[in-house]
Design a protein around this motif. Structure first.
Motif, mmCIF file in Angstrom:
data_model
loop_
_atom_site.group_PDB
_atom_site.id
_atom_site.type_symbol
_atom_site.label_atom_id
_atom_site.label_comp_id
_atom_site.label_asym_id
_atom_site.label_seq_id
_atom_site.Cartn_x
_atom_site.Cartn_y
_atom_site.Cartn_z
ATOM 1 N N VAL A 63 0.838 -1.201 0.000
ATOM 2 C CA VAL A 63 0.000 0.000 0.000
ATOM 3 C C VAL A 63 0.872 1.250 0.000
ATOM 4 C CG1 VAL A 63 -1.684 1.309 1.377
ATOM 5 C CG2 VAL A 63 -1.949 -1.156 1.089
ATOM 6 N N GLU A 64 2.003 1.184 0.681
ATOM 7 C CA GLU A 64 2.952 2.299 0.737
ATOM 8 C C GLU A 64 3.916 2.295 -0.450
ATOM 9 O OE1 GLU A 64 3.203 4.751 3.111
ATOM 10 O OE2 GLU A 64 1.353 3.984 4.007
ATOM 11 N N GLY A 65 3.786 1.308 -1.310
ATOM 12 C CA GLY A 65 4.699 1.195 -2.446
ATOM 13 C C GLY A 65 5.938 0.366 -2.149
ATOM 14 N N TRP A 66 6.004 -0.211 -0.945
ATOM 15 C CA TRP A 66 7.148 -1.029 -0.568
ATOM 16 C C TRP A 66 6.932 -2.442 -1.105
ATOM 17 C CZ3 TRP A 66 9.989 2.751 0.552
ATOM 18 C CH2 TRP A 66 9.696 3.712 1.509
ATOM 19 N N THR A 67 7.711 -2.832 -2.075
ATOM 20 C CA THR A 67 7.547 -4.153 -2.687
ATOM 21 C C THR A 67 8.735 -5.070 -2.441
ATOM 22 O OG1 THR A 67 8.473 -3.303 -4.743
ATOM 23 C CG2 THR A 67 6.073 -3.247 -4.518
ATOM 24 N N MET A 68 9.791 -4.533 -1.838
ATOM 25 C CA MET A 68 10.997 -5.317 -1.630
ATOM 26 C C MET A 68 11.521 -5.092 -0.209
ATOM 27 S SD MET A 68 14.454 -5.302 -3.945
ATOM 28 C CE MET A 68 15.256 -3.942 -3.148
ATOM 29 N N THR A 69 11.951 -6.176 0.420
ATOM 30 C CA THR A 69 12.537 -6.094 1.758
ATOM 31 C C THR A 69 13.999 -6.503 1.684
ATOM 32 O OG1 THR A 69 10.406 -6.740 2.703
ATOM 33 C CG2 THR A 69 12.323 -6.877 4.152
ATOM 34 N N ALA A 70 14.838 -5.701 2.322
ATOM 35 C CA ALA A 70 16.271 -5.998 2.380
ATOM 36 C C ALA A 70 16.708 -6.047 3.838
ATOM 37 C CB ALA A 70 17.065 -4.931 1.630
ATOM 38 N N ILE A 71 17.687 -6.866 4.108
ATOM 39 C CA ILE A 71 18.325 -6.922 5.418
ATOM 40 C C ILE A 71 19.726 -6.362 5.221
ATOM 41 C CG2 ILE A 71 19.037 -8.379 7.348
ATOM 42 C CD1 ILE A 71 15.970 -8.390 6.780
ATOM 43 N N ALA A 72 19.980 -5.221 5.834
ATOM 44 C CA ALA A 72 21.284 -4.567 5.690
ATOM 45 C C ALA A 72 22.077 -4.723 6.985
ATOM 46 C CB ALA A 72 21.102 -3.086 5.358
ATOM 47 N N SER A 73 23.255 -5.298 6.875
ATOM 48 C CA SER A 73 24.167 -5.427 8.011
ATOM 49 C C SER A 73 25.168 -4.292 7.920
ATOM 50 C CB SER A 73 24.898 -6.763 7.967
ATOM 51 O OG SER A 73 23.973 -7.825 8.068
ATOM 52 N N ILE A 74 25.281 -3.529 8.987
ATOM 53 C CA ILE A 74 26.113 -2.328 9.001
ATOM 54 C C ILE A 74 27.238 -2.495 10.014
ATOM 55 C CG2 ILE A 74 26.131 0.173 9.368
ATOM 56 C CD1 ILE A 74 24.224 -0.754 7.101
ATOM 57 N N ARG A 75 28.417 -2.113 9.586
ATOM 58 C CA ARG A 75 29.552 -2.072 10.511
ATOM 59 C C ARG A 75 30.039 -0.637 10.570
ATOM 60 N NH1 ARG A 75 34.764 -5.846 9.861
ATOM 61 N NH2 ARG A 75 36.238 -4.411 10.782
ATOM 62 N N LEU A 76 30.174 -0.116 11.768
ATOM 63 C CA LEU A 76 30.674 1.242 11.941
ATOM 64 C C LEU A 76 32.190 1.239 11.878
ATOM 65 C CD1 LEU A 76 28.427 2.561 14.865
ATOM 66 C CD2 LEU A 76 28.011 2.656 12.398
ATOM 67 N N SER A 77 32.755 2.389 11.516
ATOM 68 C CA SER A 77 34.209 2.482 11.436
ATOM 69 C C SER A 77 34.847 2.396 12.827
ATOM 70 C CB SER A 77 34.636 3.759 10.725
ATOM 71 O OG SER A 77 34.008 4.886 11.301
ATOM 72 N N ARG A 78 34.160 2.950 13.812
ATOM 73 C CA ARG A 78 34.608 2.857 15.210
ATOM 74 C C ARG A 78 33.368 2.771 16.091
ATOM 75 N NH1 ARG A 78 37.390 7.905 16.814
ATOM 76 N NH2 ARG A 78 35.650 8.808 15.710
ATOM 77 N N GLU A 96 12.324 4.205 5.348
ATOM 78 C CA GLU A 96 12.564 2.880 4.766
ATOM 79 C C GLU A 96 12.937 1.833 5.811
ATOM 80 O OE1 GLU A 96 13.965 5.961 1.707
ATOM 81 O OE2 GLU A 96 14.109 5.687 3.863
ATOM 82 N N VAL A 97 13.530 2.275 6.907
ATOM 83 C CA VAL A 97 13.981 1.345 7.947
ATOM 84 C C VAL A 97 12.813 1.059 8.879
ATOM 85 C CG1 VAL A 97 15.570 0.962 9.869
ATOM 86 C CG2 VAL A 97 16.352 2.147 7.813
ATOM 87 N N ILE A 98 12.349 -0.193 8.864
ATOM 88 C CA ILE A 98 11.237 -0.548 9.738
ATOM 89 C C ILE A 98 11.714 -1.203 11.029
ATOM 90 C CG2 ILE A 98 9.589 -0.711 7.843
ATOM 91 C CD1 ILE A 98 9.810 -3.805 8.121
ATOM 92 N N GLU A 99 12.972 -1.600 11.062
ATOM 93 C CA GLU A 99 13.534 -2.194 12.265
ATOM 94 C C GLU A 99 15.044 -2.014 12.249
ATOM 95 O OE1 GLU A 99 13.118 -6.584 12.887
ATOM 96 O OE2 GLU A 99 11.711 -5.877 14.401
ATOM 97 N N CYS A 100 15.602 -1.680 13.397
ATOM 98 C CA CYS A 100 17.058 -1.539 13.537
ATOM 99 C C CYS A 100 17.453 -2.197 14.847
ATOM 100 C CB CYS A 100 17.451 -0.064 13.543
ATOM 101 S SG CYS A 100 19.209 0.205 13.892
ATOM 102 N N GLN A 101 18.424 -3.095 14.765
ATOM 103 C CA GLN A 101 18.876 -3.799 15.953
ATOM 104 C C GLN A 101 20.384 -3.689 16.098
ATOM 105 O OE1 GLN A 101 17.107 -7.296 14.462
ATOM 106 N NE2 GLN A 101 15.312 -7.155 15.751
ATOM 107 N N LEU A 102 20.817 -3.406 17.298
ATOM 108 C CA LEU A 102 22.230 -3.448 17.659
ATOM 109 C C LEU A 102 22.550 -4.909 17.926
ATOM 110 C CD1 LEU A 102 24.860 -1.951 18.510
ATOM 111 C CD2 LEU A 102 23.863 -1.808 20.807
ATOM 112 N N VAL A 103 23.593 -5.443 17.287
ATOM 113 C CA VAL A 103 23.887 -6.876 17.388
ATOM 114 C C VAL A 103 25.345 -7.110 17.779
ATOM 115 C CG1 VAL A 103 22.098 -7.510 15.717
ATOM 116 C CG2 VAL A 103 24.418 -7.049 14.907
ATOM 117 N N THR A 104 25.626 -8.326 18.175
ATOM 118 C CA THR A 104 26.993 -8.737 18.444
ATOM 119 C C THR A 104 27.549 -9.417 17.195
ATOM 120 O OG1 THR A 104 26.323 -10.903 19.266
ATOM 121 C CG2 THR A 104 26.488 -9.128 20.887
#
Length: 152
Positions: A63-78, A96-104
């Motif tokens: 309904v919002e035009g979102w037709t694709m879901t991606a899982i992005a893993s991010i690593r910070l420089s520090r 666009e980000v519907i969920e963000c989790q801090l992970v180990t």
């Protein structure tokens, strides 16, 4: 503060509400084996102690035009406070980000990202994530199909 569920009846109430949050109190009471007034008292307690944090409608992303879901893993420089704060504040403003989790592990964050397609996702990466100086690497997996999605 973590609250505890009182008993199996509370668990049944929670399961029924997770399946259908619009159920009437009378129907809920019948399903869990309580009177309507006793069920309502338990329900109010579960809400007041924040075991039930709220109710929401699950909207079809298309309904919002979102037709694709991606899982992005991010690593910070520090992993310094200023970079963590910069990244987390930026994420809060990205629709666009519907969920963000801090992970180990090898990555710092895992994002669930909705987009209108590959072109839109590419623009999201280039215009938002990659422009943050605190981001070192971005690794993406695309969701082919959701097999199970638990909402609670």
């Amino acid at each position: 503060m973590s609250q505890k569920i009182a008993d199996e009846i509370d668990r049944r109430i929670l399961r029924e509400l997770a399946a259908d949050a619009r159920i009437t109190n009378n129907e809920l009471a019948e399903r869990v084996g309580l009177s309507a007034s006793a069920c309502l008292r338990r329900l109010r307690r579960l809400e007041e102690t924040a075991i039930i944090r709220g109710y929401a409608a699950i909207i079809d992303p298309a309904v919002e035009g979102w037709t694709m879901t991606a899982i992005a893993s991010i690593r910070l420089s520090r992993q310094h406070d200023d970079e963590i704060r910069m990244f987390e504040e930026a994420v809060q403003g990205w629709d666009e980000v519907i969920e963000c989790q801090l992970v180990t592990g090898a990555r710092d964050y895992v994002l669930t990202v909705m987009s209108a397609g590959l072109d839109h996702y590419e623009r999201f990466i280039k215009d938002k994530i990659a422009k943050l100086k605190c981001v070192d690497t971005i690794e993406t997996s695309f969701v082919m199909n959701t097999i199970k999605a638990r909402r609670s």
